[in-house]
Design a protein around this motif. Structure first.
Motif, PDB file in Angstrom:
ATOM      1  N   THR A  53       0.830  -1.213   0.000  1.00 51.46           N
ATOM      2  CA  THR A  53       0.000   0.000   0.000  1.00 51.46           C
ATOM      3  C   THR A  53       0.854   1.249   0.000  1.00 51.46           C
TER       4      THR A  53
ATOM      5  N   SER B 173       1.052   3.953  -2.978  1.00 53.53           N
ATOM      6  CA  SER B 173       0.731   5.356  -2.703  1.00 53.53           C
ATOM      7  C   SER B 173       1.846   6.273  -3.162  1.00 53.53           C
TER       8      SER B 173
ATOM      9  N   THR C  75       1.747   6.523  -6.927  1.00 56.77           N
ATOM     10  CA  THR C  75       0.652   7.398  -7.353  1.00 56.77           C
ATOM     11  C   THR C  75       1.011   8.857  -7.135  1.00 56.77           C
ATOM     12  N   PHE C  76       1.621   9.154  -5.993  1.00 59.15           N
ATOM     13  CA  PHE C  76       2.054  10.524  -5.718  1.00 59.15           C
ATOM     14  C   PHE C  76       3.088  10.986  -6.736  1.00 59.15           C
TER      15      PHE C  76
ATOM     16  N   LEU D  62      -9.302  12.370  -2.482  1.00 59.93           N
ATOM     17  CA  LEU D  62      -7.917  12.832  -2.409  1.00 59.93           C
ATOM     18  C   LEU D  62      -7.822  14.354  -2.462  1.00 59.93           C
TER      19      LEU D  62
END
Length: 277
Positions: free
Chosen positions: A20, A24, A27-28, A252
């Motif tokens: 995870t 993350s 994705t950032f 988000l």
């Protein structure tokens, strides 16, 4: 056997948490890449006189259409709530004349930027993510790549320009409506004189407060458009994927706005404390 089972469960949990965190961070990183590409593209396209102004104006009108009326409807109760809550406090302290200053600063410094961010992060992010997500699952983005057309330049840059243009305008609208509604409540229901209200408002509210409010609105708009575009361009799995992209974009965006606003509030309290105008 129990120890082995516990060790296996803990190993699975650690692996899930690790996956995870890595997902993350990736994705950032992709969102940062979209932000860098779109920001640099805005400058280069404007310098080269190839900026898609017509598409940017069309996207700005779409944002105004979905946020203007909700902004007014949100600003009125917000101004009333601030005026009532703060009015009760200052009345208990015997400082009714300061209601204009406290209510105005509350709307300008916190209420208007947050309301702007939440509106853009709700209605604006949903519209952008749904539009780009639908284009993605219809393979329009892949077709643009095949033809050598940059999707960021063709789709993201106009939406970013529109968002950065609409955000401060929406912020000004919320400030205007929120302060007027708070003024009406203070004059009509809390026995504050118009002169004392505007006198204290002008004494404590500075031009720097207004500029800071506009800057926060622009930053929030930038965060919203980057998150919405990134989630829309990465939608997968048909209509369900578009719905997931919209939900992720909204959530988000809201979380990013809250975190950034917390940091901005702490910094401004340290370096730009409230003072007499």
């Amino acid at each position: 056997m129990a120890a082995v089972a516990d060790a296996g469960i803990s190993g699975v949990l650690r692996a899930n948490v690790s996956d995870t965190v890595v997902a993350s961070l990736r994705t950032f990183g992709r969102a940062v890449g979209v932000a860098q590409g779109a920001a640099a593209g805005c400058v280069t396209e404007a310098v080269a006189r190839r900026f898609p102004w017509r598409e940017a104006v069309r996207q700005a009108w779409r944002l105004v259409a979905v946020t203007a009326i909700p902004a007014v409807l949100m600003a009125i109760p917000f101004g009333v709530i601030v005026s009532v809550q703060v009015g009760n406090l200052v009345h208990a302290l015997g400082a009714d004349s300061l209601l204009g200053a406290t209510g105005g600063l509350g709307v300008i410094k916190q209420g208007a930027p947050l309301a702007t961010g939440f509106l853009l992060g709700g209605a604006g992010a949903a519209a952008i993510a749904a539009d780009l997500g639908a284009r993605t699952i219809r393979e329009e983005i892949d077709a643009l790549d095949t033809m050598g057309i940059d999707p960021v330049r063709h789709l993201v840059i106009p939406r970013m320009a529109a968002m950065l243009f609409v955000a401060p305008l929406l912020n000004v609208l919320i400030i205007f409506v929120g302060i007027l509604s708070g003024y009406a409540v203070a004059i009509g229901g809390q026995d504050v004189t118009p002169g004392s209200y505007w006198a204290t408002f002008g004494a404590f509210t500075t031009v720097a407060d207004v500029w800071l409010s506009l800057l926060k609105a622009v930053v929030f708009g930038f965060l919203v458009v980057v998150v919405a575009c990134q989630r829309g361009l990465e939608a997968r799995g048909g209509p369900r994927g578009v719905a997931d992209a919209v939900n992720a974009a909204v959530v988000l965006s809201m979380v990013s706005i809250v975190v950034v606003n917390l940091a901005a509030t702490q910094l401004t309290a340290m370096f730009l404390p409230t003072r007499l105008a």
